[in-house]
Every structure is written in structure tokens, then in C-alpha cells.
Scaffold this motif. Structure first.
Motif, PDB file in Angstrom:
ATOM      1  N   GLY A   1       0.841  -0.665   0.104  1.00  0.00           N
ATOM      2  CA  GLY A   1       0.187   0.112  -0.079  1.00  0.00           C
ATOM      3  C   GLY A   1       0.611   1.133  -0.431  1.00  0.00           C
ATOM      4  N   ASP A   2       1.520   1.110   0.326  1.00  0.00           N
ATOM      5  CA  ASP A   2       2.948   2.368  -0.107  1.00  0.00           C
ATOM      6  C   ASP A   2       4.053   1.345  -0.923  1.00  0.00           C
ATOM      7  OD1 ASP A   2       4.701   4.770   0.278  1.00  0.00           O
ATOM      8  OD2 ASP A   2       3.277   4.637   2.551  1.00  0.00           O
ATOM      9  N   ASP A   3       5.153   3.182  -1.318  1.00  0.00           N
ATOM     10  CA  ASP A   3       5.718   2.520  -2.571  1.00  0.00           C
ATOM     11  C   ASP A   3       6.397   1.594  -2.551  1.00  0.00           C
ATOM     12  OD1 ASP A   3       5.289   4.906  -4.000  1.00  0.00           O
ATOM     13  OD2 ASP A   3       5.706   6.133  -2.991  1.00  0.00           O
ATOM     14  N   ALA A   4       7.119   0.459  -1.539  1.00  0.00           N
ATOM     15  CA  ALA A   4       7.558  -0.428  -0.311  1.00  0.00           C
ATOM     16  C   ALA A   4       7.941  -1.098   0.941  1.00  0.00           C
ATOM     17  CB  ALA A   4       9.070  -0.105  -1.152  1.00  0.00           C
TER      18      ALA A   4
END
Lengths: 337, 337
Positions: free
Chosen positions: B31-34
């Protein structure tokens, strides 16, 4: 031309790995069941695919640039966490009758972009693994790994009302390049250099990795892969704030895309009004993804961080706005919605 | 049926992630960039794809078992380094008109196999990232991550003459299952259960992860993905030894495949001689991959490690032999050689 099927898997792998450079932190590199690498801090990991006929077509295919893009979109995600890249795993599926030099160009493109990111951030970023398969469609599936000190990862959730919004890199160039390709500009012998450059960004985006090292003291950060409106909307949602964009701060980016907008609208036929040109250029800047710029929020008084520009402010509320007027978060989505 | 294109990417992702369980070592999950995960020791990483029409066909497709297989082939590679699995990144490319419940079954199959490996080895193995794309062909591209204490990784290069060769798990079942599928056994209503079980191994191999915890003091180890002859040949080559297999130690595995060999040869037509049956069963055991058993070499006097059997001895020389007679290393290769 030498097809992969003329060589067999072992020889193809040998040729690819000749383009690889190892990193000092590799204890076991490619060629065993798995790689073993020495790692310090927290592990950062992300994966992204590029699929033929979804993300690119055979008509526009430049194998080396496909490698650049496949690596860049993953490296940018690692960097957007405030992390240093550590290595890539590259899984590549290509047809049996692919020319081995094309596959080598793809692999070398991945290697070169990983090394460019490494140089920008003082890291070694080897290809530490991956897979190779024959396939009816070209697919790249990259995993990028990185490291970050405990507590130092920058998520999407830390923006606060009053924070300034910062941008590193460009917006809308890749989307303009894609529309130029759809308009047939790729085969236009008289295409001006600046428009060809936009196509170049679509085919091989060049994230400004060094900007990560010079970033403001970010409360939140994201890689702009799906469009400023969508990705800023993700920060706004995760942080519980409203992101207000200052259009004046984007004016030079919009103006630079007007010639491309004129070209695309002319190619579509009908009369091309100045208002239509402005609208399309603004749409590319707000909603176009894949330049892989970075957007961060940070408390005020950050000075003048190298490679960054101030483009707005976080406010109380929700969603994204442009000079106070709500903007729909309409970036790219798979599966038709 | 609800197609992915009826739902859009966000809703599809939401449904998939509902099948996920997080691990205690996750600091930032999907749900975040990584993802950001807490890691101890060395990082172990590997990646493997499954591609429609190369590794499976739509005719035989069982979405849940495809997930099992995609996860298992990667987890087995991590385990074959003597490492503990840490997490998976799952990149999935599927057609727009896929039923969302099929994609959920694929994802849940990956989750379940990762958890099975985790239970066997006392680890939490969450899906910590991945990608989702529409695609004309079904492709799974998994990266498996693991951890191992410094200096404890087991490579292919440590076997010494005099070491015993050990096997955990089965051989030839998956290859027999594949030939049964080609022979039409998948739609035979009177197929005996034991033959259906071989098809089950082809569709969803079940590596004996727990055997890794009980392994002999291995000087070298490998996951048998391409066939015993090929994979043992890799240890032999990396270690500079000859691997001599004791046929008597494999006799029960060969005997168990004779009914399948008879079925396949009968289906191919012509007279089926006992010699032909023996030959095919032996071929599956020696050259068939994808059961994902583990083969290890170890100095003598290892006692009787649970889940392992002694199947041969490392000798001076090179290559692989069966009771002293050279065996070609003829396992699977992409690109037709």
C-alpha cells in the motif's frame, strides 16, 4: 540474427550475465538457488511488471529503453521510501524467436539504469537474481530491494496541514510522449527534437535519483507513477490532509508541453483551439504518470533543496485541489476503471 | 461471474489483500511505494516465473494450485540455501475478463503455500508486495526473500569426494503427472487415485520444507526443479566432483511410477513392453523436475535425518553417474535446447 532458440537457455544466460557487474555486498550471486547479500538496516522491497500490449507495443519497442523503464519504475519506488537501492531481481519472459542481441539490450538497459541510480546515491546496485522464460508476450517483472535505517523510511502517511509540497523531476512528459506515439509521431521524420524527447521519456523515464539525497526533511513522499493528482491523492488520503497544488508553480511544465498538445490535437483532426491545447497540456501535467518524479511534503522553511521545487501546500481537509478547486484523482488504473 | 474489468484495479486489490496476513516483522506492508521489513542476518533472494502455454495451459488451469506452484518453486529455492523464508512479492498478470474469484484463488493459493512453509520452519512468511497487471497471457512472477545467519548459507559448491548424497521429498511425480495430462488423463473419469495424485503434484508440488530443519550437515544443497540428473550435475560441476547415484535407493520411487508409465504408453498406442515401462519410470525419476525435492551432500555418519534418504555418494571425477554408468544431464531447458 541469432534467435534464443538457436542457443538454448544456458548460453543465453551466459550472454546476459556477461553484462552484469557484481556488488561488494554479494556473498552468493546469480547461479545458485538464490542470492545471498549482506544487508544493513531495514529491508525495502517492491515489484513492478511491464506487459506487452498493456504498457508498450511491439511497434514502439526499443529493447534497451524497455530495460531502462523496467528498472526505473522499481528503483523510483525504493527511493521514494527514502531508501538506498541494494539490488534488483529481473524476471524476463520473451518469445523463443527473439534475437539474442535484443534480449541482451534489454538486460543491459536494466543494468545501466540500476548503476545510474547507484551512482546518484553512492550505492552498488547489482542484478542479484531473476528468471528467464520463453513466452508468447514480452513481460518484465522486476523486484527492487533497498535498505533504510530503522525509523528513517518515509511513508505516505506523515503529511500535516501546513506542510509544503515539493516536486523533484518532471510531470506530464511521459503522458505527452504516449499521446504523441498514438498520434503517429514516432514515424514522423520531421518531428521536432523537443517532441522526440517526450517520446524518449515515455520509453525510458529518467528519475532524478540524486534528488532523494537532497530532499527536504520529508514528512511524506511518493514516486509519481500514476499521475500527480492520483499520487498526491494517495498522500492526502494516507495522511488525512488536503493537498492544494499551486498552478503557477507548474506553469513552465505546462507551457513546455503546449507544442506537443498542438501536434496531438492537429493529428486528431478538427480545429485546434488554444483553450484545447492548454487543457491537454494541463491534463498531462496533473494526471500523466510515468515520469517518475518524486513528490514530498515537508514542514515549512526547508530553504532551497537542490533539484526540488515548491508546488503547493497541505491543508485541513481531504483530496487534491488546484488553486483551491477540487481535482479528480483520475490517473491510470488497470482493468478499465 | 464478476470480471476484473467490472471492478477496476483498486477494488480488485482490496479483495486480494483481504486474503493476506501480515507478519510481525513488517514495518510497512503493501500500500506504500515499497514494503519495509525488519531483517536479521544475510538476505536471501530468488525469483521465478510461470508463464501460460510454457509452464501450464488454460485447459489444465486450476487457479489455486497455480498459486501453490508459483509460491512453492520460489520458497524451495530459498530453503535450498539453508535459509528461513521472510516474505514473498507476487506480481500477477491476468486477462481483463478473468473472474475475480479465480484471481482471488490464485492469490490465496500463494498465501497458503507461504504459510505452510512458514509453519514448517517456524517463520512468518507474508506477501509483502507485488504488482497486478492486465495481460493477454497469465503470468506469475514471484520473488521469495529469506534470511540466513552469516556464513551459514549452503551453496552448490561445497561437496567433497566421499560425501554421501541425500534426498528429501519425491522425484519424478510431477513429470509423470505432466505426461499423464498430455495423455488426456486429466479428463479420464476412471483415472485411479494414485495417478490423479501425480497430476496433483504437477499442478501443485508440495516441497517438504520441514526436511530443511532436519537436514544432514550439508556441504552442498539444491532444490530439484529441473531433474535429479541436471540438478545433481550442477552440484557436481560447482563442487568439482562426480555424483554417483545408487539406483537401489530410488527403486521404490521408480516402482511407484510404473502404473503411470503403463497408462501413458498405452495412450500413445502400440504395444507396451515391460522394458519400456521401466525405462519411462526411470526417466521420470532421474530427469523429471518440479517435485521440488531437496538434494544435499554431507560427510558420512549423519545418522538417520528425519525426512531424508541416502541416494548415493560423491566421488572423484565429474558429472553424474548411476551405479557407476554416466548419466546425461538432460533436464528441462527454455528456448528449445
Amino acid at each position: 540474427m541469432t534467435r534464443l532458440s538457436d542457443l538454448g537457455e544456458s548460453e543465453v544466460l551466459r550472454r546476459l550475465l556477461a553484462h552484469r557487474r557484481s556488488g561488494a555486498h554479494e556473498e552468493v550471486g546469480p547461479g545458485d538457488d538464490a542470492a545471498v547479500t549482506k544487508i544493513t538496516g531495514r529491508l525495502v522491497s517492491t515489484a513492478d511488471m511491464l506487459v506487452e500490449n498493456e504498457d508498450f507495443t511491439r511497434d514502439w519497442l526499443d529493447w534497451s529503453r524497455l530495460g531502462t523503464k523496467a528498472a526505473a519504475q522499481n528503483l523510483a519506488d525504493v527511493c521514494a521510501m527514502g531508501a538506498r537501492p541494494h539490488g534488483l531481481l529481473a524476471s524476463l519472459a520473451v518469445p523463443d524467436d527473439t534475437d539474442v542481441t535484443d534480449l541482451e539490450a534489454l538486460f543491459a538497459g536494466i543494468v545501466a539504469e540500476a548503476e545510474r541510480a547507484g551512482r546518484a546515491l553512492g550505492a552498488q546496485v547489482p542484478i542479484i537474481g531473476g528468471d528467464l522464460s520463453s513466452s508468447g508476450l514480452i513481460v518484465t517483472a522486476i523486484t527492487a530491494l533497498g535498505t533504510v535505517a530503522p525509523g528513517e523510511a518515509v511513508t505516505r502517511a506523515g503529511a500535516r496541514p501546513g506542510d509544503e509540497i515539493w516536486l523533484a523531476g518532471t510531470l506530464g512528459r511521459s503522458a505527452a510522449g504516449l499521446d504523441l506515439l498514438f498520434a503517429g509521431a514516432g514515424s514522423d521524420p520531421e518531428l521536432p527534437d523537443d517532441l522526440a524527447g517526450l517520446i524518449g521519456t515515455q520509453l525510458a523515464p529518467q528519475p532524478d535519483y540524486a534528488a532523494i539525497a537532497h530532499r527536504p526533511a520529508a514528512s511524506a513522499m511518493i514516486d509519481v507513477s500514476d499521475g500527480l493528482s492520483t499520487d498526491l491523492g494517495r498522500i492526502a488520503e494516507a495522511s488525512g490532509v488536503r493537498a492544494d497544488i499551486d498552478r503557477a508553480a507548474l506553469e513552465d511544465l505546462i507551457a513546455a508541453l503546449r507544442p506537443a498538445a498542438r501536434y496531438v490535437l492537429d493529428a486528431r483532426g478538427g480545429e485546434t483551439a488554444d483553450a484545447g491545447i492548454d487543457e491537454l497540456a494541463l491534463h498531462w501535467v496533473l494526471d500523466g504518470g510515468e515520469d517518475h518524479g518524486f513528490v514530498a511534503s515537508a514542514p515549512v522553511s526547508q530553504g532551497d533543496p537542490v533539484g526540488w521545487r515548491r508546488i503547493g501546500e497541505m491543508q485541513d481537509g481531504s483530496g487534491v485541489s488546484l488553486d483551491g478547486a477540487p481535482v479528480p484523482t483520475s490517473g491510470f488504473s488497470h482493468f478499465g476503471k
